[in-house]
Design a protein around this motif. Structure first.
Motif, short mmCIF file in Angstrom:
data_model
loop_
_atom_site.label_atom_id
_atom_site.label_comp_id
_atom_site.label_asym_id
_atom_site.label_seq_id
_atom_site.Cartn_x
_atom_site.Cartn_y
_atom_site.Cartn_z
N PHE A 24 44.28 41.59 42.08
CA PHE A 24 44.37 40.61 40.99
C PHE A 24 45.69 39.84 41.08
CE2 PHE A 24 45.89 39.45 36.73
CZ PHE A 24 44.95 38.48 36.43
N ALA A 25 46.79 40.56 41.30
CA ALA A 25 48.10 39.89 41.40
C ALA A 25 48.11 38.92 42.58
CB ALA A 25 49.20 40.93 41.53
N LEU A 26 47.53 39.32 43.69
CA LEU A 26 47.47 38.44 44.87
C LEU A 26 46.66 37.19 44.58
CD1 LEU A 26 47.98 37.90 47.90
CD2 LEU A 26 45.86 39.19 48.35
N ARG A 27 45.46 37.36 44.01
CA ARG A 27 44.62 36.20 43.71
C ARG A 27 45.27 35.30 42.67
NH1 ARG A 27 39.11 38.24 41.92
NH2 ARG A 27 40.41 39.82 40.97
N GLY A 28 45.92 35.91 41.67
CA GLY A 28 46.59 35.10 40.65
C GLY A 28 47.76 34.33 41.22
N ALA A 29 48.57 34.97 42.05
CA ALA A 29 49.71 34.29 42.67
C ALA A 29 49.24 33.17 43.58
CB ALA A 29 50.57 35.29 43.44
N LEU A 30 48.20 33.43 44.38
CA LEU A 30 47.67 32.37 45.26
C LEU A 30 47.15 31.19 44.44
CD1 LEU A 30 45.81 34.51 47.95
CD2 LEU A 30 47.92 33.19 48.26
N ALA A 31 46.46 31.48 43.34
CA ALA A 31 45.95 30.41 42.49
C ALA A 31 47.08 29.60 41.88
CB ALA A 31 45.07 31.00 41.39
N LEU A 32 48.15 30.27 41.46
CA LEU A 32 49.28 29.56 40.87
C LEU A 32 50.01 28.69 41.89
CD1 LEU A 32 50.70 32.28 38.46
CD2 LEU A 32 49.55 30.14 37.83
N TYR A 33 50.01 29.12 43.15
CA TYR A 33 50.64 28.34 44.21
C TYR A 33 49.72 27.28 44.79
CZ TYR A 33 54.87 31.15 44.31
OH TYR A 33 56.05 31.75 43.98
N GLY A 34 48.51 27.19 44.26
CA GLY A 34 47.57 26.16 44.69
C GLY A 34 46.82 26.49 45.97
N VAL A 35 46.85 27.73 46.40
CA VAL A 35 46.11 28.15 47.60
C VAL A 35 44.66 28.44 47.19
CG1 VAL A 35 45.96 29.87 49.43
CG2 VAL A 35 48.19 29.12 48.61
N HIS A 36 43.72 27.92 47.94
CA HIS A 36 42.30 28.11 47.64
C HIS A 36 41.84 29.45 48.21
CE1 HIS A 36 42.05 24.10 46.06
NE2 HIS A 36 42.67 23.65 47.14
N TRP A 37 42.10 30.53 47.46
CA TRP A 37 41.79 31.88 47.92
C TRP A 37 40.29 32.15 47.95
CZ3 TRP A 37 39.09 34.80 44.48
CH2 TRP A 37 39.17 34.45 43.13
N ARG A 38 39.50 31.36 47.25
CA ARG A 38 38.05 31.59 47.20
C ARG A 38 37.37 31.32 48.55
NH1 ARG A 38 39.69 29.76 42.46
NH2 ARG A 38 39.08 30.87 40.59
N ARG A 39 38.05 30.64 49.45
CA ARG A 39 37.46 30.37 50.77
C ARG A 39 37.46 31.63 51.65
NH1 ARG A 39 42.41 26.63 52.63
NH2 ARG A 39 43.87 28.31 53.01
N TRP A 40 38.27 32.64 51.27
CA TRP A 40 38.31 33.89 52.03
C TRP A 40 37.32 34.86 51.40
CZ3 TRP A 40 44.03 33.16 50.89
CH2 TRP A 40 44.59 32.31 51.83
N SER A 41 36.29 35.18 52.16
CA SER A 41 35.22 36.00 51.60
C SER A 41 35.72 37.38 51.16
CB SER A 41 34.06 36.14 52.60
OG SER A 41 34.49 36.84 53.74
N LEU A 42 36.70 37.93 51.87
CA LEU A 42 37.23 39.24 51.51
C LEU A 42 37.79 39.25 50.08
CD1 LEU A 42 37.82 42.11 52.65
CD2 LEU A 42 40.11 41.27 53.18
N LEU A 43 38.48 38.18 49.70
CA LEU A 43 39.05 38.11 48.34
C LEU A 43 37.99 37.78 47.29
CD1 LEU A 43 42.52 36.39 48.84
CD2 LEU A 43 42.01 38.79 48.38
N ARG A 44 36.80 37.41 47.74
CA ARG A 44 35.72 37.17 46.78
C ARG A 44 34.92 38.43 46.50
NH1 ARG A 44 34.40 32.61 49.94
NH2 ARG A 44 32.44 33.63 50.46
N TRP A 45 34.63 39.27 47.49
CA TRP A 45 33.76 40.42 47.26
C TRP A 45 34.51 41.74 47.10
CZ3 TRP A 45 33.92 44.47 50.59
CH2 TRP A 45 34.34 44.24 51.89
N LEU A 46 35.68 41.91 47.74
CA LEU A 46 36.39 43.18 47.68
C LEU A 46 36.79 43.59 46.26
CD1 LEU A 46 37.50 45.61 49.21
CD2 LEU A 46 39.60 44.29 49.61
#
Length: 162
Positions: free
Chosen positions: A56-78
Motif C-alpha cells: 500500500f505504501a509503495l502504491r501510494g507513494a508511486l501515485a503521489l509521484y505521478g508514476v502509473h503503477w497500474r500498468r504493472w500487473s504485479l502491483l494490480r493483483w498481488l
C-alpha cells in the motif's frame, strides 16, 4: 464469566482463563491445538500484514509521484491475493483462539480501523482525485494502519493508556 487472554505462564504458550467470583481457572491452552499450526499461522498473518502495508505504501507513494503503477500487473493483483491470505489467517486465528470481534474490544477496534483504512486507502489510490486530497487520504490510511498495528501489539483499543 469473562475470558482473558494471557501469554505469560505455561511456558510462553497463550492460554485463556475464566474469571468468576469463585476464582480463575484455565479453560484451554493452545497446546490443546497443534502449537506449530497456531504459531505458523500467526507468523503468516504478521508477514502478510507487513507485505500489505508495504504494498500500500509503495502504491501510494508511486501515485503521489505521478508514476502509473497500474500498468504493472504485479502491483494490480498481488495486493488482492495477499490481503485474501491476511483475512483468511485472521479469521482462522480468531477461531483457533476463541477471540472474536465485538466480543473482544481490541479486535473490534482493529476491525473498525480496518474498515476506515480500506475506505481511506481506496480514496488515496484513485487516479481522478487531486494530488493534495490523495495525500491527505494516504496519510489518514497510514494513520489507521499505525493504529491497527499498535492495537495488535498492546491488545488494547486504548493502546494501554486507559
Amino acid at each position: 464469566m469473562v475470558l482473558i487472554y494471557y501469554k505469560a505462564a505455561l511456558g510462553g504458550l497463550p492460554y485463556a482463563i475464566a474469571a468468576s467470583p469463585h476464582g480463575r481457572r484455565i479453560l484451554f491452552t493452545l497446546s490443546d491445538i497443534p502449537a506449530m499450526s497456531y504459531f505458523a499461522l500467526r507468523h503468516l498473518h504478521i508477514s502478510a500484514a507487513l507485505l500489505s502495508i508495504t504494498l500500500f505504501a509503495l502504491r501510494g507513494a508511486l501515485a503521489l509521484y505521478g508514476v502509473h503503477w497500474r500498468r504493472w500487473s504485479l502491483l494490480r493483483w498481488l495486493p488482492h491475493m495477499n490481503d485474501s491470505v491476511l483475512l483468511a489467517a485472521a479469521i482462522t486465528l480468531a477461531w483457533m483462539s476463541g477471540q472474536y470481534p465485538f466480543q473482544q474490544a481490541w479486535l473490534s477496534a482493529k476491525v473498525l480501523a480496518l474498515l476506515a483504512y480500506i475506505g481511506l486507502g481506496k480514496l488515496a489510490l484513485r487516479a481522478e482525485q487531486p494530488q493534495v486530497q490523495r495525500l491527505l487520504w494516504f496519510i489518514g490510511a497510514l494513520a489507521c494502519v499505525a493504529y491497527i498495528v499498535a492495537v495488535a501489539r498492546t491488545r488494547s483499543p486504548w493502546l494501554g493508556l486507559a
